[in-house]
Design an enzyme around this catalytic site. Structure first.
Site, PDB file in Angstrom:
ATOM      1  N   ARG A 149      -9.441  11.172  11.860  1.00 25.02           N
ATOM      2  CA  ARG A 149      -8.124  10.671  12.130  1.00 25.02           C
ATOM      3  C   ARG A 149      -7.131  10.925  13.274  1.00 25.02           C
ATOM      4  NH1 ARG A 149      -5.156  13.721   6.781  1.00 25.02           N
ATOM      5  NH2 ARG A 149      -5.520  15.521   7.229  1.00 25.02           N
TER       6      ARG A 149
ATOM      7  N   THR B 183      36.905  33.895  13.217  1.00 29.88           N
ATOM      8  CA  THR B 183      36.589  33.341  13.402  1.00 29.88           C
ATOM      9  C   THR B 183      36.077  33.626  14.883  1.00 29.88           C
ATOM     10  OG1 THR B 183      36.417  30.525  13.547  1.00 29.88           O
ATOM     11  CG2 THR B 183      35.327  31.888  11.471  1.00 29.88           C
TER      12      THR B 183
ATOM     13  N   LYS C 117      31.143  32.179  12.592  1.00 31.84           N
ATOM     14  CA  LYS C 117      30.717  31.340  13.824  1.00 31.84           C
ATOM     15  C   LYS C 117      29.844  30.090  13.616  1.00 31.84           C
ATOM     16  CE  LYS C 117      35.192  29.275  16.277  1.00 31.84           C
ATOM     17  NZ  LYS C 117      35.765  29.493  15.447  1.00 31.84           N
TER      18      LYS C 117
ATOM     19  N   GLN D 111      -3.380  21.718   5.655  1.00 28.91           N
ATOM     20  CA  GLN D 111      -3.787  23.184   4.171  1.00 28.91           C
ATOM     21  C   GLN D 111      -4.237  23.461   5.395  1.00 28.91           C
ATOM     22  OE1 GLN D 111      -3.167  20.249   2.818  1.00 28.91           O
ATOM     23  NE2 GLN D 111      -2.128  19.994   1.257  1.00 28.91           N
TER      24      GLN D 111
ATOM     25  N   HIS E 252       2.156  10.498   9.627  1.00 21.52           N
ATOM     26  CA  HIS E 252       1.088   9.422   9.476  1.00 21.52           C
ATOM     27  C   HIS E 252       1.253   8.384  10.710  1.00 21.52           C
ATOM     28  CE1 HIS E 252       0.045  11.643   5.554  1.00 21.52           C
ATOM     29  NE2 HIS E 252       1.527  11.063   5.721  1.00 21.52           N
TER      30      HIS E 252
END
Ligand SMILES: O=c1[nH]c(=O)c2[nH]c(=O)[nH]c2[nH]1
Length: 318
Positions: free
Chosen positions: A185, A60, A15, A251, A279
């Site tokens: 930024r 289920t 389920k 990263q 962005h």
């Protein structure tokens, strides 16, 4: 009858999207959790697919009922990892022919309302869209008295943004490059984090409603596993590293988060992040003679829904 061209190489069912809200009353102090649960099983169920024989099928609908029963009776309901282990253990212990259970618990935020600075006893607020995610596999293939739980936890949909302390320079420049290197930024991402624990041997429950795994130990460490502290801790580390890192790239910031988590949580064996780079582009206002492009003058941005970068990595304990 002509030979069938295929064979059943994988089968799992159960389920999905079982919605559970549970209140635990401790005198006047009430505690609540809200979970979206997926409970799936594997085992000797091939003939339900290949021979239309439902005699091996635990409906289920019954799996849903078991989920609510364990939510009512489990002493661990407030801890999604242990609740998931309890539910998975119940399924593979109850049914001889089911050998593995796969439980996913998505936990929604309900935090106590502060009245003044005092936590209220029974009033809560949804103070964030992020969810805790728990994936547990309870494996009974070595025997019903030798259960092993493989636990992966995490969080998703934790939206963050910083307006400075992030740059991106020194990347490959060739005929396809239009991106301008910047040393300041906006950095925004929706954090998707998973962290894996070493597998736990699960003692079989003597009394089904009171399994004795309050003291579950992580292999090798000799310490009681505190899944709640780990969850709080990884969220805090993620937010603090995001805020404080002078980011050279998504990263590099991601990597710092993983190392801090591995350093500070000995139960955690590996950490995976998937971070979209959302962005924000400064609006060019040259048309009206306004400088909104030089970094210190950039104040109005267009949030770009798509495309976004997508930076992911797993860092595993050596
Ligand atoms: O931190 C970043 N990593 C990238 O790989 C990348 N690529 C890109 O266009 N901007 C960024 N930012």
């Amino acid at each position: 009858m002509s030979a069938e061209p295929g064979y059943l190489s994988h089968a799992r069912y159960g389920k999905d999207k079982i919605r559970v809200f549970r209140v635990v009353r401790e005198g006047e102090w009430h505690h609540v959790v809200e979970y979206n649960v997926t409970a799936l099983v594997e085992g000797d169920i091939e003939i339900s697919y290949t021979k239309a024989d439902n005699s091996v099928v635990v409906a289920t609908d019954s799996i849903k009922n078991i989920t609510y029963y364990v939510a009512k009776t489990s002493p661990y309901i407030l801890q999604p990892e242990r609740f998931a282990i309890h539910l998975g253990t119940h399924l593979v212990s109850k049914y001889a022919h089911l050998h593995k259970a796969f439980i996913t618990v998505e936990s929604l935020r309900w935090s106590r309302i502060l009245v003044g600075d005092k936590p209220h006893t029974h009033s809560f607020t949804r103070d964030g869209d992020d969810k805790r995610i728990v994936n547990v596999e309870v494996d009974a293939t070595a025997g019903k008295d030798k259960l092993v739980a493989k636990v992966e936890s995490g969080l998703k949909d934790l939206l963050v943004l910083k307006t400075s302390g992030s740059g991106f320079t020194n990347f490959v420049k060739d005929e396809y490059t239009t991106l301008i290197p910047v040393d300041d930024r906006i950095f925004s991402t929706t954090i998707d984090l998973t962290y894996k624990f070493a597998p736990f041997p699960v003692p079989p429950p003597a009394d089904k409603s009171k399994p004795e795994w309050a003291g579950l130990q992580s292999a090798g460490t000799g310490d009681v596993w505190d899944s709640e502290k780990a969850a709080e801790h990884v969220r805090k580390i993620t937010l603090e590293v995001f805020a404080e890192d002078e980011s050279e790239s998504v990263q590099a910031t991601l990597y710092k988060m993983t190392q801090k988590i591995l350093t500070e949580n000995k139960f955690i064996q590996s950490v995976t992040y998937a971070l979209p780079n959302k962005h924000y582009v400064p609006v060019d206002m040259k048309y009206i003679g306004v400088d909104n492009l030089t970094p210190e003058k950039a104040e109005v941005f267009v949030p770009i829904a798509a495309p976004s970068g997508l930076i992911s990595a797993t860092v595993s304990r050596k």
